[in-house]
Scaffold this motif. Structure first.
Motif, PDB file in Angstrom:
ATOM      1  N   ASN A 107       0.696  -0.996  -0.046  1.00  0.00           N
ATOM      2  CA  ASN A 107       0.004   0.104  -0.047  1.00  0.00           C
ATOM      3  C   ASN A 107       0.894   1.215   0.037  1.00  0.00           C
ATOM      4  OD1 ASN A 107      -2.413   1.638   0.020  1.00  0.00           O
ATOM      5  ND2 ASN A 107      -2.608   1.633   2.190  1.00  0.00           N
ATOM      6  N   LEU A 108       1.905   1.213  -0.877  1.00  0.00           N
ATOM      7  CA  LEU A 108       2.659   2.364  -0.747  1.00  0.00           C
ATOM      8  C   LEU A 108       2.077   3.640  -1.470  1.00  0.00           C
ATOM      9  CD1 LEU A 108       5.975   0.713  -2.699  1.00  0.00           C
ATOM     10  CD2 LEU A 108       5.412   1.098  -0.217  1.00  0.00           C
ATOM     11  N   ILE A 109       2.423   4.746  -0.764  1.00  0.00           N
ATOM     12  CA  ILE A 109       1.998   5.994  -1.172  1.00  0.00           C
ATOM     13  C   ILE A 109       2.988   6.858  -1.626  1.00  0.00           C
ATOM     14  CG2 ILE A 109       0.253   6.231   0.550  1.00  0.00           C
ATOM     15  CD1 ILE A 109       2.003   8.303   1.676  1.00  0.00           C
ATOM     16  N   GLY A 110       4.197   6.323  -2.012  1.00  0.00           N
ATOM     17  CA  GLY A 110       5.123   7.143  -2.586  1.00  0.00           C
ATOM     18  C   GLY A 110       6.584   6.568  -2.695  1.00  0.00           C
ATOM     19  N   ILE A 111       7.562   6.579  -3.499  1.00  0.00           N
ATOM     20  CA  ILE A 111       8.933   6.204  -3.660  1.00  0.00           C
ATOM     21  C   ILE A 111       9.842   7.039  -3.521  1.00  0.00           C
ATOM     22  CG2 ILE A 111      10.102   4.913  -5.456  1.00  0.00           C
ATOM     23  CD1 ILE A 111       7.583   3.581  -6.316  1.00  0.00           C
ATOM     24  N   ILE A 112      11.150   6.731  -3.095  1.00  0.00           N
ATOM     25  CA  ILE A 112      12.314   7.759  -3.259  1.00  0.00           C
ATOM     26  C   ILE A 112      13.352   6.592  -3.779  1.00  0.00           C
ATOM     27  CG2 ILE A 112      13.806   8.954  -1.901  1.00  0.00           C
ATOM     28  CD1 ILE A 112      11.738  10.126  -0.034  1.00  0.00           C
TER      29      ILE A 112
END
Length: 356
Positions: A107-112
């Motif tokens: 349930n990722l909301i962002g990636i770095i």
């Protein structure tokens, strides 16, 4: 809160190229937690091992290795990298599939992504961290830079850990004549703090980077330092299961150190001998330390940084094959890196990941 319970999960994935990409992500990881996000860490090899030691409370995932290895002869560096390109492309394609699955699974909301070329998603905000908007590869710089910027355009934003204006640390590496509006300058990133500690060591030696060059320099310096009379702390940069400490005459050897130990060691050292990797440059700038650089043979980026900082009158350097311990006398002629303290507005930066 664990990743399974959180609806604020951010994947943070540094490249395993020595330890620099992983260590410069630590301040970002800490800031994410402080701002209510739950970082999930992903990498491979020594970078992943180091993150697990530093941040044992966070969930970690393993990505495929790019199998980056230096040539024994620096002149062959570019050709060694070209030879490894098919394996690297295979790893990038694998990680793209893995990340696609993880976006749903966690349930990722962002990636770095710090220089991992396949770690991004079109469905959620994705950030690429790099200090190389121009990728120096000799007479092929134009094509390598163009390819890198093509990859950056796949991301929502590109974060550059340097100052936007002069004075800055990266020079032409991290600055374009016509920058894209998705590029954001953070200021230098360092996990270290300046502490008011008495000087215990005349010289700190800290090594990093992929083999075989890391080991080759370690062997050379162990021999050269027999002619050095001051107190030395020598960190080999080998992340292993157990920390080892060995005292031989005036030299205290460690295989690796934790962030807390490194912070103390840097602050207790008068001068530093190291590679001119950009993460190390940022650490030295944060601490305002005087240093001597030995760039990794054949690595254009490190050679450029060493030449730039010498030309600026800040830090001397020597090629690995030419280095002699007597070269350290040059350090006093140079100013040393100026302290660069740029406040980062994390809440504003992380606004990218806020749900509407």
């Amino acid at each position: 809160m664990t990743a399974d319970q959180s609806d604020n999960n951010i994947l943070v994935a540094p490249l395993n190229w020595g330890l620099g990409h992983a260590t410069r992500c630590i301040p970002i990881i800490v800031a994410l937690e402080e701002n209510g996000f739950t970082p999930i860490l992903a990498s491979d090899g020594v970078a992943l091992a180091m993150l697990r030691k530093e941040l044992p409370h966070l969930q970690t995932l393993e990505l495929p290795s790019y199998e980056i290895e230096y040539a024994k002869n620096g002149a062959n560096f570019k050709w060694k990298m070209l030879k490894n390109t098919p394996k690297m492309i295979e790893a990038i394609l694998k990680e793209k599939k893995m990340v696609k699955k993880w976006v749903k699974q966690y349930n990722l909301i962002g990636i770095i992504s710090d220089n991992r070329l396949g770690v991004f998603s079109k469905k959620i905000p994705s950030v690429f961290i790099t200090h190389q908007l121009n990728v120096l590869t000799g007479n092929t710089t134009w094509i390598s830079s163009k390819m890198h910027r093509f990859i950056i355009k796949k991301y929502t934003e590109c974060w550059v850990p340097d100052q936007a204006e002069k004075p800055n640390l990266t020079g032409k590496l991290g600055h374009l004549k016509n920058p894209d509006d998705r590029i954001r300058y953070l200021g230098p990133l360092s996990r270290l703090r300046k502490l008011n500690l008495p000087i215990k060591y005349d010289l700190m030696v800290i090594l990093s980077g992929p083999e075989p060059q890391r080991g080759m320099l370690e062997g050379q310096l162990r021999e050269d330092l027999q002619r050095y009379s001051g107190n030395v702390i020598f960190i080999s940069g080998k992340v292993e299961a157990k920390q080892r400490k060995e005292e031989i005459g005036n030299i205290t050897h460690y295989n690796f150190m934790t962030t807390e130990q490194l912070e103390i060691a840097f602050n207790e050292s008068a001068k530093v001998l190291c590679r001119s990797g950009y993460t190390t440059v940022m650490d030295l700038a944060k601490l305002g330390k005087k240093a001597f650089f030995i760039p990794t043979p054949g690595q254009y980026e490190q050679e450029y940084l060493a030449k730039k900082l010498k030309k600026d009158g800040l830090v001397p350097f020597a090629k690995q094959e030419n280095f002699r311990i007597e070269n350290l006398l040059e350090i006093d002629i140079f100013k040393g890196l100026p302290e660069m303290e740029t406040p980062i507005h994390w809440k504003q930066l992380f606004g990218l990941f806020e749900k509407e």
